[in-house]
Every structure is written in C-alpha cells, then in structure tokens.
Write an enzyme that holds these catalytic residues in place. Structure first.
Site, PDB file in Angstrom:
ATOM      1  N   HIS A   1      40.676 155.826  69.573  1.00 43.92           N
ATOM      2  CA  HIS A   1      41.084 156.364  70.868  1.00 43.92           C
ATOM      3  C   HIS A   1      39.943 157.141  71.522  1.00 43.92           C
ATOM      4  O   HIS A   1      39.159 157.786  70.843  1.00 43.92           O
ATOM      5  CB  HIS A   1      42.272 157.322  70.701  1.00 43.92           C
ATOM      6  CG  HIS A   1      43.459 156.687  70.068  1.00 43.92           C
ATOM      7  ND1 HIS A   1      44.321 157.386  69.259  1.00 43.92           N
ATOM      8  CD2 HIS A   1      43.949 155.423  70.107  1.00 43.92           C
ATOM      9  CE1 HIS A   1      45.287 156.590  68.842  1.00 43.92           C
ATOM     10  NE2 HIS A   1      45.081 155.384  69.334  1.00 43.92           N
TER      11      HIS A   1
ATOM     12  N   ASP B   1      47.896 150.492  69.397  1.00 43.15           N
ATOM     13  CA  ASP B   1      46.704 150.348  68.560  1.00 43.15           C
ATOM     14  C   ASP B   1      46.568 148.915  68.050  1.00 43.15           C
ATOM     15  O   ASP B   1      45.467 148.369  67.994  1.00 43.15           O
ATOM     16  CB  ASP B   1      46.746 151.327  67.390  1.00 43.15           C
ATOM     17  CG  ASP B   1      46.534 152.769  67.824  1.00 43.15           C
ATOM     18  OD1 ASP B   1      46.179 153.009  68.989  1.00 43.15           O
ATOM     19  OD2 ASP B   1      46.745 153.666  66.982  1.00 43.15           O
TER      20      ASP B   1
ATOM     21  N   LYS C   1      37.225 167.203  71.172  1.00 38.92           N
ATOM     22  CA  LYS C   1      38.315 167.643  70.308  1.00 38.92           C
ATOM     23  C   LYS C   1      37.818 168.188  68.989  1.00 38.92           C
ATOM     24  O   LYS C   1      36.738 167.845  68.516  1.00 38.92           O
ATOM     25  CB  LYS C   1      39.343 166.555  70.091  1.00 38.92           C
ATOM     26  CG  LYS C   1      38.843 165.238  69.568  1.00 38.92           C
ATOM     27  CD  LYS C   1      39.991 164.258  69.357  1.00 38.92           C
ATOM     28  CE  LYS C   1      39.921 163.074  70.256  1.00 38.92           C
ATOM     29  NZ  LYS C   1      40.885 162.034  69.945  1.00 38.92           N
TER      30      LYS C   1
ATOM     31  N   TYR D   1      44.886 168.791  65.942  1.00 43.09           N
ATOM     32  CA  TYR D   1      43.917 168.531  66.996  1.00 43.09           C
ATOM     33  C   TYR D   1      43.914 169.697  67.966  1.00 43.09           C
ATOM     34  O   TYR D   1      44.962 170.252  68.273  1.00 43.09           O
ATOM     35  CB  TYR D   1      44.308 167.318  67.848  1.00 43.09           C
ATOM     36  CG  TYR D   1      44.644 166.067  67.119  1.00 43.09           C
ATOM     37  CD1 TYR D   1      43.716 165.056  67.004  1.00 43.09           C
ATOM     38  CD2 TYR D   1      45.904 165.876  66.574  1.00 43.09           C
ATOM     39  CE1 TYR D   1      44.037 163.880  66.360  1.00 43.09           C
ATOM     40  CE2 TYR D   1      46.229 164.703  65.921  1.00 43.09           C
ATOM     41  CZ  TYR D   1      45.300 163.713  65.820  1.00 43.09           C
ATOM     42  OH  TYR D   1      45.621 162.552  65.177  1.00 43.09           O
TER      43      TYR D   1
END
Length: 183
Positions: free
Chosen positions: A63, A168, A72, A132
C-alpha cells in the site's frame, strides 16, 4: 532508544527501544519525541493512530498513497511480522529499492516509512498486532495498491498466503500502479 538509518531506503529509520524485562513481563518506551526529532522528523506530525490484528500467513499490502503520500511509523506490538518497504519516490537515490524487516512484540522496534514508499507485511505468528501512526488523515480516495507478487519486485514472502483482502488480491502490477499514480 536509538534511531538507525536504513541504507536501502533513504530517509527510512528503525527506532530501537530498550525493553526492560523482569518476572512481571516488560516495560518499553515505544515513542520518544526527542529521538524522532534527532533524525529531522517532526514528532507532532503524526495525526492518526491505528492498529490491525492479523492471523498467521495473512498478507497486507503493498500500500501507498497518491498525492502528497503518507509517512508512517509501524510497530508490531504483539507477535511477529515480515515487513516490506519499497521506495517509489522517483527523485530518490534509492528509487525502487526494497528493504525487509522482521518486527516483533519482543523487540518493539518501530519502522519509519517516508511518504512515497509502498508498505506491506505478512503475519508470521498465529496472532500479530501492528500499530501505525500516520502523518495526515487517511483519505481512501488516495489509496494505491500494488500486487504483492509482482515479479519486478520479487519479494521473498516467507509463508504461503493464507488470506488477504479482495483489494490486495486484485491489485495491479507495479508498472500499472505507477502509471495510474502519475495521473
């Protein structure tokens, strides 16, 4: 806690804490604004925090976000994961480089992934929790997904994939995703 630069991906860092263990378990500082600041990052830039739980063999990714991208901080808080970062910043000296990590609840290491890099992981244990922090609010309209098994990337996923999202599973190749991302 110390910050270690990742040579394969310019601007990526692995933050290594020092867990303190005893008969009760352990205590660990997982974020230190001064250490984050010491490598030129703004600790106040991280505006959202999330957690995912995956079962063994689950694969999430690859991603990234279009537009301004998304930086991130990623940490496996429980279990173990095989973590992948791919540099897709066209102006980066490490463009298209890949880096692989094993993150675990035992070490509590945090990986900083710069904006413009793709990210994915596979759960290596029966349960794996991944935390995250991202540097701007999530906008699903900017989501970009790349095929986890793209031959150009040749990522050595360690386990057979047991499950993944339809998004995905149906992700385009790197070449198609980059072409779409440039529009």
């Amino acid at each position: 806690m110390k910050a270690i630069g990742i040579p394969e991906i310019v601007g990526a860092y692995l933050f290594q804490p020092t867990p303190h263990a005893d008969e009760r378990g352990f205590f660990c500082r997982t974020f230190d604004a001064d250490v984050v600041r010491s490598v030129g990052l703004d600790p106040d830039a991280f505006v959202q925090a999330s957690v995912s739980r995956s079962v063994g063999g689950v694969l999430r990714g690859l991603h990234l976000r279009s537009g301004a991208g998304e930086a991130k901080l990623v940490r496996c808080s429980y279990g173990r994961i095989f973590d992948v970062v791919v540099d897709l910043r066209a102006d980066s000296p490490t463009y298209r480089n890949r880096a692989f990590f094993e993150l675990s609840g035992e070490t509590q290491q945090t990986l900083y992934i710069p904006a413009g890099c793709a990210h994915g992981f596979q759960a290596l244990t029966e349960t794996a929790d991944v935390s995250y922090r991202i540097d701007r609010p999530h906008d699903p309209a900017e989501d970009v997904t790349i095929a986890f098994d793209d031959p150009e990337l040749a990522i050595p996923w360690p386990l057979p994939v047991t499950s993944m999202s339809p998004r995905d599973r149906e992700a385009p190749s790197l070449a198609k995703a980059l072409l779409h991302n440039e529009r």
